[in-house]
Design a protein around this motif. Sequence first.
Motif, PDB file in Angstrom:
ATOM      1  N   ASP A 193       6.237 -37.131 -16.075  1.00  0.00           N
ATOM      2  CA  ASP A 193       7.195 -36.101 -16.436  1.00  0.00           C
ATOM      3  C   ASP A 193       8.231 -36.630 -17.418  1.00  0.00           C
ATOM      4  O   ASP A 193       8.615 -35.939 -18.370  1.00  0.00           O
ATOM      5  CB  ASP A 193       7.880 -35.574 -15.178  1.00  0.00           C
ATOM      6  N   SER A 194       8.684 -37.871 -17.199  1.00  0.00           N
ATOM      7  CA  SER A 194       9.714 -38.432 -18.075  1.00  0.00           C
ATOM      8  C   SER A 194       9.178 -38.775 -19.456  1.00  0.00           C
ATOM      9  O   SER A 194       9.945 -38.860 -20.416  1.00  0.00           O
ATOM     10  CB  SER A 194      10.321 -39.687 -17.435  1.00  0.00           C
ATOM     11  N   MET A 195       7.849 -38.953 -19.580  1.00  0.00           N
ATOM     12  CA  MET A 195       7.272 -39.328 -20.869  1.00  0.00           C
ATOM     13  C   MET A 195       6.695 -38.154 -21.643  1.00  0.00           C
ATOM     14  O   MET A 195       6.788 -38.116 -22.882  1.00  0.00           O
ATOM     15  CB  MET A 195       6.197 -40.397 -20.661  1.00  0.00           C
ATOM     16  N   VAL A 196       6.077 -37.199 -20.944  1.00  0.00           N
ATOM     17  CA  VAL A 196       5.418 -36.100 -21.672  1.00  0.00           C
ATOM     18  C   VAL A 196       5.838 -34.720 -21.178  1.00  0.00           C
ATOM     19  O   VAL A 196       5.341 -33.716 -21.690  1.00  0.00           O
ATOM     20  CB  VAL A 196       3.874 -36.226 -21.593  1.00  0.00           C
ATOM     21  N   GLY A 197       6.745 -34.646 -20.223  1.00  0.00           N
ATOM     22  CA  GLY A 197       7.095 -33.355 -19.636  1.00  0.00           C
ATOM     23  C   GLY A 197       8.193 -32.612 -20.360  1.00  0.00           C
ATOM     24  O   GLY A 197       9.035 -31.979 -19.722  1.00  0.00           O
ATOM     25  N   TYR A 198       8.193 -32.674 -21.679  1.00  0.00           N
ATOM     26  CA  TYR A 198       9.247 -32.035 -22.463  1.00  0.00           C
ATOM     27  C   TYR A 198       8.805 -30.666 -22.975  1.00  0.00           C
ATOM     28  O   TYR A 198       7.634 -30.456 -23.282  1.00  0.00           O
ATOM     29  CB  TYR A 198       9.647 -32.913 -23.660  1.00  0.00           C
ATOM     30  N   ILE A 204       4.976 -29.308 -25.090  1.00  0.00           N
ATOM     31  CA  ILE A 204       5.115 -28.134 -24.232  1.00  0.00           C
ATOM     32  C   ILE A 204       3.796 -27.734 -23.566  1.00  0.00           C
ATOM     33  O   ILE A 204       3.780 -27.266 -22.422  1.00  0.00           O
ATOM     34  CB  ILE A 204       5.714 -26.944 -25.017  1.00  0.00           C
ATOM     35  N   ASP A 205       2.678 -27.928 -24.249  1.00  0.00           N
ATOM     36  CA  ASP A 205       1.372 -27.640 -23.653  1.00  0.00           C
ATOM     37  C   ASP A 205       0.747 -28.890 -23.042  1.00  0.00           C
ATOM     38  O   ASP A 205       0.256 -28.866 -21.906  1.00  0.00           O
ATOM     39  CB  ASP A 205       0.425 -27.054 -24.709  1.00  0.00           C
ATOM     40  N   PHE A 206       0.807 -30.007 -23.768  1.00  0.00           N
ATOM     41  CA  PHE A 206       0.173 -31.238 -23.305  1.00  0.00           C
ATOM     42  C   PHE A 206       0.840 -31.765 -22.035  1.00  0.00           C
ATOM     43  O   PHE A 206       0.176 -32.304 -21.147  1.00  0.00           O
ATOM     44  CB  PHE A 206       0.236 -32.301 -24.406  1.00  0.00           C
ATOM     45  N   GLY A 207       2.151 -31.599 -21.926  1.00  0.00           N
ATOM     46  CA  GLY A 207       2.869 -32.102 -20.764  1.00  0.00           C
ATOM     47  C   GLY A 207       3.085 -31.077 -19.674  1.00  0.00           C
ATOM     48  O   GLY A 207       3.757 -31.363 -18.678  1.00  0.00           O
ATOM     49  N   TRP A 208       2.495 -29.895 -19.844  1.00  0.00           N
ATOM     50  CA  TRP A 208       2.702 -28.815 -18.876  1.00  0.00           C
ATOM     51  C   TRP A 208       2.286 -29.223 -17.471  1.00  0.00           C
ATOM     52  O   TRP A 208       3.037 -29.040 -16.509  1.00  0.00           O
ATOM     53  CB  TRP A 208       1.908 -27.586 -19.333  1.00  0.00           C
ATOM     54  N   ALA A 209       1.104 -29.765 -17.312  1.00  0.00           N
ATOM     55  CA  ALA A 209       0.609 -30.133 -15.979  1.00  0.00           C
ATOM     56  C   ALA A 209       1.469 -31.230 -15.354  1.00  0.00           C
ATOM     57  O   ALA A 209       1.776 -31.187 -14.151  1.00  0.00           O
ATOM     58  CB  ALA A 209      -0.846 -30.587 -16.062  1.00  0.00           C
ATOM     59  N   SER A 210       1.871 -32.206 -16.155  1.00  0.00           N
ATOM     60  CA  SER A 210       2.704 -33.295 -15.638  1.00  0.00           C
ATOM     61  C   SER A 210       4.038 -32.772 -15.135  1.00  0.00           C
ATOM     62  O   SER A 210       4.505 -33.145 -14.052  1.00  0.00           O
ATOM     63  CB  SER A 210       2.930 -34.337 -16.735  1.00  0.00           C
TER      64      SER A 210
END
Length: 330
Positions: A193-198, A204-210
């Motif tokens: 979440d801290s790396m890709v959950g932005y 916004i799409d790639f980090g959605w699941a995280s």
Amino acid sequence: MLFYSLQETVAMTLAALVLDWLIGDPAWKRLPHPVVLIGRWITLLEKRLLPAPGGPRTEARTKLRGVGLTAATLVVAFGAMAAVLWVAQALHPWLGYAVNIWFISSTVAVKGLKEAAMLVYRPLAEGHLEDARKYVGYIVGRDTTKLDEAEITRATVETVAENIVDAVVSPLCYALLGAAPLAMLYRAANTLDSMVGYKNDKYIDFGWASARFDDVLNWLPARLTGALLVLTAALTPGAKAVPAARSIRRFARLHPSPNSGIPESAVAGALGIELGGVNVYHGRISERARMGWPLREREREDIRRTIRMMYGVSYWIAGGLLLCVLFDWP
């Protein structure tokens, strides 16, 4: 329980918390911290899975790849930790205990949060504003080069308050449920979440699941943290319990995160200050929900008060675990 009885796990989780109080993240470490290794793994997978800018990048396809990143990271974190613990147990039961305690302690950061916050507080107390701006920039993503003392204090208090969930209560909860492997799975989810959950164009799409999985894992611990912060405020000099509880009810839902608003609003209400407001990220102004009532101006001592509240939450947890050990419950 994966490896131990519930009574053993309770005792080892208590030992891990005490170990973090005493040692934290040792400066003499020769091997990379588990979170560093998880971060490297995430970076490696991101390079392979994140569609290149300008290439074919549909929302569904990008989200699916993000699901793959999340699943692969969680499986590797849990599996690697389980394998290490299994080998340690096979060599000697006491080695298994030691390894489990150590790795659980590596997912907790009470002392680390205190040290990071005090690194900001000390130059503020000495009147060295530039140093305080530099050190607060280590723990927040917003621009810090023009912050005054009140805004530096706000950034530090918000960071410590939010991380009472992420770095204290949640890892301890998952350690109780599944020893070091489940605690490490939680830490992997939080690192994702801290790396890709932005919520920016890139993630916004790639980090959605995280981001969503981290929200799910923190949902119950965040609400437990709110209750413990209210109890802690009743015993902390300079804090008040009733305003903390009222602030949670009034302001927590305004935060963009379903979980972070709970500890932030609790601390704001307890201390009689306002958190949230205007942040600047790479030149862009962002208005964050305001939490608490501005009954007075923020001051640097609020950093130390928030640290005491964080420790108070950890003491409540330790006390509960100690009672379970002493009375052999459950």
